[in-house]
Design an enzyme around this catalytic site. Structure first.
Site, PDB file in Angstrom:
ATOM      1  N   LYS A   4     -23.061 -66.395 -16.985  1.00  0.00           N
ATOM      2  CA  LYS A   4     -23.757 -66.961 -18.146  1.00  0.00           C
ATOM      3  C   LYS A   4     -25.237 -66.684 -17.954  1.00  0.00           C
ATOM      4  O   LYS A   4     -25.655 -66.232 -16.888  1.00  0.00           O
ATOM      5  CB  LYS A   4     -23.500 -68.463 -18.270  1.00  0.00           C
ATOM      6  CG  LYS A   4     -23.683 -69.242 -16.950  1.00  0.00           C
ATOM      7  CD  LYS A   4     -23.362 -70.712 -17.083  1.00  0.00           C
ATOM      8  CE  LYS A   4     -21.885 -71.016 -17.183  1.00  0.00           C
ATOM      9  NZ  LYS A   4     -21.500 -71.546 -18.479  1.00  0.00           N
ATOM     10  N   ARG A   5     -26.056 -66.943 -18.980  1.00  0.00           N
ATOM     11  CA  ARG A   5     -27.489 -66.798 -18.783  1.00  0.00           C
ATOM     12  C   ARG A   5     -27.961 -67.666 -17.620  1.00  0.00           C
ATOM     13  O   ARG A   5     -27.368 -68.713 -17.331  1.00  0.00           O
ATOM     14  CB  ARG A   5     -28.242 -67.204 -20.061  1.00  0.00           C
ATOM     15  CG  ARG A   5     -28.196 -66.164 -21.144  1.00  0.00           C
ATOM     16  CD  ARG A   5     -28.808 -64.850 -20.710  1.00  0.00           C
ATOM     17  NE  ARG A   5     -30.247 -64.958 -20.653  1.00  0.00           N
ATOM     18  CZ  ARG A   5     -31.082 -64.353 -21.487  1.00  0.00           C
ATOM     19  NH1 ARG A   5     -30.628 -63.556 -22.431  1.00  0.00           N
ATOM     20  NH2 ARG A   5     -32.389 -64.507 -21.357  1.00  0.00           N
ATOM     21  N   LYS A  46     -13.368 -68.808 -22.912  1.00  0.00           N
ATOM     22  CA  LYS A  46     -12.842 -67.470 -22.565  1.00  0.00           C
ATOM     23  C   LYS A  46     -12.080 -67.527 -21.246  1.00  0.00           C
ATOM     24  O   LYS A  46     -11.023 -66.913 -21.099  1.00  0.00           O
ATOM     25  CB  LYS A  46     -13.989 -66.450 -22.469  1.00  0.00           C
ATOM     26  CG  LYS A  46     -14.784 -66.271 -23.764  1.00  0.00           C
ATOM     27  CD  LYS A  46     -16.084 -65.472 -23.508  1.00  0.00           C
ATOM     28  CE  LYS A  46     -17.061 -65.616 -24.655  1.00  0.00           C
ATOM     29  NZ  LYS A  46     -18.425 -65.168 -24.291  1.00  0.00           N
TER      30      LYS A  46
HETATM   31  C1  LIG Z   1     -19.563 -65.845 -23.952  1.00  0.00           C
HETATM   32  C2  LIG Z   1     -20.790 -65.175 -23.497  1.00  0.00           C
HETATM   33  C3  LIG Z   1     -21.934 -65.930 -23.225  1.00  0.00           C
HETATM   34  C4  LIG Z   1     -21.965 -67.443 -23.329  1.00  0.00           C
HETATM   35  O1  LIG Z   1     -21.538 -67.983 -22.098  1.00  0.00           O
HETATM   36  P1  LIG Z   1     -21.761 -69.529 -21.747  1.00  0.00           P
HETATM   37  O2  LIG Z   1     -21.046 -69.693 -20.451  1.00  0.00           O
HETATM   38  O3  LIG Z   1     -21.090 -70.315 -22.846  1.00  0.00           O
HETATM   39  O4  LIG Z   1     -23.204 -69.776 -21.648  1.00  0.00           O
HETATM   40  C5  LIG Z   1     -23.068 -65.273 -22.778  1.00  0.00           C
HETATM   41  N1  LIG Z   1     -23.094 -63.934 -22.621  1.00  0.00           N
HETATM   42  C6  LIG Z   1     -21.993 -63.178 -22.851  1.00  0.00           C
HETATM   43  C7  LIG Z   1     -22.073 -61.706 -22.632  1.00  0.00           C
HETATM   44  C8  LIG Z   1     -20.809 -63.768 -23.308  1.00  0.00           C
HETATM   45  O5  LIG Z   1     -19.750 -63.003 -23.556  1.00  0.00           O
END
Ligand SMILES: *Cc1c(COP(=O)(O)O)cnc(C)c1O
Length: 798
Positions: free
Chosen positions: A535-536, A647
């Site tokens: 994640k970020r 996901k």
């Molecule tokens: C789903 C997704 C995110 C969001 O992730 P979080 O864990 O909900 O912050 C960020 N970047 C990409 C490339 C993603 O596919």
């Protein structure tokens, strides 16, 4: 277009020859990719025209999803799947001696977004088209999307993304639909034939040129449109101007995506981007409505416009400008139409992320828009005064313009008929904390729409092995109706299904392990637990908590010969905003830890730490299917929803997480035996903030194992440059650990012990995994989009 692989091959080879004047043998992967892409476009062209045509002529209401970000990733594979031609293409190519996936890899990710917010917009487009809903995206065609990340000596280094370098087969430039967007200048107000006229004079024009991309529905005939605007010099520029400077300044507007999704970028260029997007989109939508219907009095009955976070909120005053200045409407009628047209999603409660624009920047750049916001504010405060006579304090807090800034969220709430949060807890926090006063004033506007993800990308496309297993067991009804995943529940105790699920996971772990080996040279144990946090990078997401826990495990393994763990591979992926100093320090720390652990003879047998550089959609598609454990460990109340969590769940990983965002709804869906929760609740966190009663240092002093890892940030353990991790150490102690890392540490460590104990019981772990997959249907963005369509937009299938 083709009904057999032979027919496909004939078309493909012919096309390739025509386009490149090359034989198949001479062609490159990129030639082959472009050829396939153009074939897809040709294939869908009549359905695209038909969808557009029926939208124009039918009285069906359309929705436009305005978003400053669309994080699309690659398109070819998904388009082939949605058109139901992936197998023929794959087989046809295999006979020619090439693997389809090699061609797919020639496509650059369309990375026109930072993370969750932009990816949500992309998932929504897929669901809209797949549900036959008349919904379109409006965004900016950034020349450079989110930066490419490389790790050099453990540090993040950013390179400009070049996704358009080799062209973009999916877009169609529509120069005949270009519109002009005006900035600067001043407003000449005068009376003309008895009415007040506002004339914008001496302004600078930018030309907005649309590029349309098809959004192909899943095995239906719908092809919606994502319209991305590109900024170009206007031909109407006065000849006296400095043309080179003008061209440079103009093109800058759609040059870069701002690489920050959680801080208000106080940049005038950012404000220009926002107005550019909404002005171009709205002028286009309103004029095509007028052309079809003859007038705009019933606009709101034929169009709904959604603003994804506050970045496109200037659409509200822009709509007023168009209706009043161009259509000659009175204020009240214009406001009636505007407020029935717009709806708004809030994505964050982080106060530093709430957009505010200083008046001194705003007013000169957008003089007419500023005047309109002043009038919206005046009327809004008047209404508040009538409701709360004499309550100056309340009105001051709620005003749209106050203390020299324009508050974008307040403008959104005043001008929209619907305001939604993105998970149940987030919507509750909005109503009862963050936006309490607004909720008291207009409670009927507030609602929740829990986020979702398109299961057609995150399961069907990303994980063909698991998809095949589900289809083999239950048929493929789940692809159109994700709720049907629930039919998997009957296999929870089926030994052969469990065995197959285990094989699928093992296969995907192997694929990821190979990719890790290619990228990093690190050989990882494919039988270890794949424990993943992607994640970020942000303080509130608490990658640091994960790191400190790994250090804690490493220390125990080194010091206590009776201590052992089940082998683990800790996988990280994260980009930090280039200007976010602290986040970059955490990246360096993860990489230092990886060096330390992976090069230690004893430790590396039991654990590995991997940082996968350049986390993005196409990499994510390889990571989620391979995960055993999903790290969703934000400080409770801080993560509005999260979608990564969904996901992972859909791909059979088990969550270790806080009671934050959609984690809470995952818990509701799977039950407490099938998720590992820990830590402070949102209420406890918010109470701590209010009472000021948290003392981080106590946890440091009272827990010697925790103290040991914190001290290791400073005592040369990592052989780092002196002071390298000082800012991290200080964040925990000198600044009293704003995100409760130390407070949640022991609870997190204990939850990890539960994870490990559960993993060792292989059979029951697989049962938990099935339960997670079987209950993930509710997190399909199809469900989310149906709720938006029914409750907010009031739109119907084509
Ligand atoms: C789903 C997704 C995110 C969001 O992730 P979080 O864990 O909900 O912050 C960020 N970047 C990409 C490339 C993603 O596919």
């Amino acid at each position: 277009m083709f009904s057999s692989k032979e027919e496909f091959q004939r078309h493909f080879l012919k096309r390739l020859e025509m386009m490149y004047g090359k034989t198949f043998r001479e062609s490159t992967r990129r030639d082959q990719y472009n050829t396939l892409g153009l074939m897809v476009r040709e294939y869908i062209s009549s359905n695209w025209i038909r969808t557009n045509e029926s939208n124009r002529t039918a009285s069906n209401k359309q929705v436009y999803y305005f978003s400053i970000e669309f994080l699309l990733g690659r398109m070819l594979g998904q388009n082939l799947i949605n058109l139901d031609i992936r197998e023929i293409v794959q087989e046809g190519l295999a006979e020619l001696g090439i693997q389809l996936h090699e061609i797919e890899e020639a496509e650059s990710d369309a990375g026109l977004g930072n993370g969750g917010l932009g990816r949500l917009a992309a998932c929504f487009l897929d669901s809209l088209a797949s549900l036959n809903l008349p919904g379109h995206g409006c965004g900016i065609r950034y020349k450079h999307g989110l930066f490419d990340q490389k790790i050099v000596d453990g540090y993040q280094v950013e390179y400009p993304d070049q996704w358009l370098r080799h062209g973009n087969v999916w877009e169609v430039r529509k120069p005949d639909q270009a519109v002009e967007v005006a900035f600067w200048g001043y407003i000449d107000v005068h009376e003309e034939a008895g009415r007040t006229v506002f004339k914008h004079v001496n302004h600078e024009h930018i030309m907005a040129v649309p590029y349309d991309m098809p959004v192909i529905g899943f095995r239906n005939k719908t092809v919606n449109t994502l319209r991305l605007w590109s900024a170009e010099p206007s031909p109407a520029i006065s000849p006296s101007a400095d043309l080179i400077k003008y061209k440079r300044d103009t093109e800058a507007v759609s040059e870069y995506l701002y690489p920050d999704d959680s801080h208000d970028e106080g940049k005038i260029l950012r404000l220009k981007q926002q107005y550019f997007l909404v002005s171009a989109s709205l002028q286009n939508i309103v004029s095509s409505h007028r052309n079809n219907k003859g007038n705009v009095c019933d606009f709101h009955e034929h169009a709904a416009i959604h603003v994804n976070d506050t970045h496109p909120v200037l659409a509200i005053p822009e709509m007023m400008r168009i209706l009043i200045d161009q259509e000659g409407m009175g204020w009240d009628e214009a406001w009636h139409i505007t407020t029935r047209t717009f709806s708004y999603t809030n994505h964050t409660t982080l106060s530093e992320a709430l957009e505010k624009w200083p008046v001194y920047l705003f007013k000169p750049l957008l003089p007419r828009i500023y005047m309109i916001i002043e009038e919206i504010n005046r009327r809004f405060c008047e209404a508040l005064w009538n409701e709360y006579p004499g309550d100056w304090g309340r009105i001051e807090q709620m005003a749209i313009i106050a203390h020299g800034v324009v508050k974008m969220a307040h403008l959104a709430i005043a001008g929209c008929h619907s305001i939604n949060g993105v998970a149940k807890i987030h919507s509750e926090i909005l109503k009862h904390r963050e936006m309490k006063l607004f909720y008291e004033f207009e409670p009927e506007k507030f609602n929740n729409k829990t986020n979702g993800i398109t299961h057609r990308r995150w399961l069907l496309k990303a994980n063909p092995e698991l998809s095949a297993l589900i289809t083999e067991a239950n048929g493929d009804g789940w692809v159109k109706d994700a709720e049907k995943l629930s039919e998997l529940r009957r296999y929870v105790h089926d030994p052969s299904f469990k065995e197959k699920l285990s094989e699928v996971k093992q296969k995907r772990k192997k694929i990821l392990a190979e990719r890790i080996y290619q990228q990093t040279g690190l050989a990882i144990d494919e039988t270890s637990i794949f424990d993943v946090q992607v994640k970020r990078l942000h303080a509130y997401k608490r990658q640091l908590l994960n790191v400190l826990h790994i250090m804690y495990l490493a220390n125990r393994l080194k010091e206590d010969s009776n201590f052992s763990i089940y082998p683990r591979t800790f996988i990280f992926g994260a980009k930090a905003s280039p200007s976010y100093y602290y986040a970059k320090k955490i990246i360096k720390l993860i990489n230092s830890l990886a060096d330390k652990v992976n090069n230690d003879h004893k430790l590396s047998k039991m654990m590995k730490v991997v940082f996968m550089e350049n986390y993005r959609v196409s990499l994510a598609e390889d990571i989620f299917p391979a995960a055993d454990v999903s790290e969703q460990i934000s400080t409770a109340s801080k993560e509005a929803s999260g979608t990564g969590n969904m996901k992972f769940m859909m791909n059979g990983a088990l969550t270790i997480g806080t009671l934050d965002g959609a984690n809470i709804e995952i818990l509701d869906a799977v039950g407490e035996n099938n998720i590992f929760t820990f830590g402070l609740s949102a209420g406890e966190v918010l109470n701590y903030y209010e009472s000021g009663g948290y003392r981080a240092a106590e946890y440091y002093h009272h827990d010697s194992r925790l103290r040991q890892v914190i001290d290791q940030l400073m005592n040369g353990y990592f052989h780092e440059t002196e002071g390298e991790f000082g800012p991290i150490f200080d964040s925990l102690l000198a600044h009293n650990d704003e995100y409760f890392v130390l407070r949640d540490f022991s609870s997190y460590a204990e939850a990890h012990e539960r994870v490990e104990a559960a993993y060792i019981e292989k059979d029951s772990w697989l049962e938990k995994s099935i339960i997670n997959i079987a209950n993930s249907g509710v997190f399909s963005s199809d469900r989310t989009i149906k709720e938006y369509a029914d409750d907010i937009w009031r739109i119907h299938p084509i």
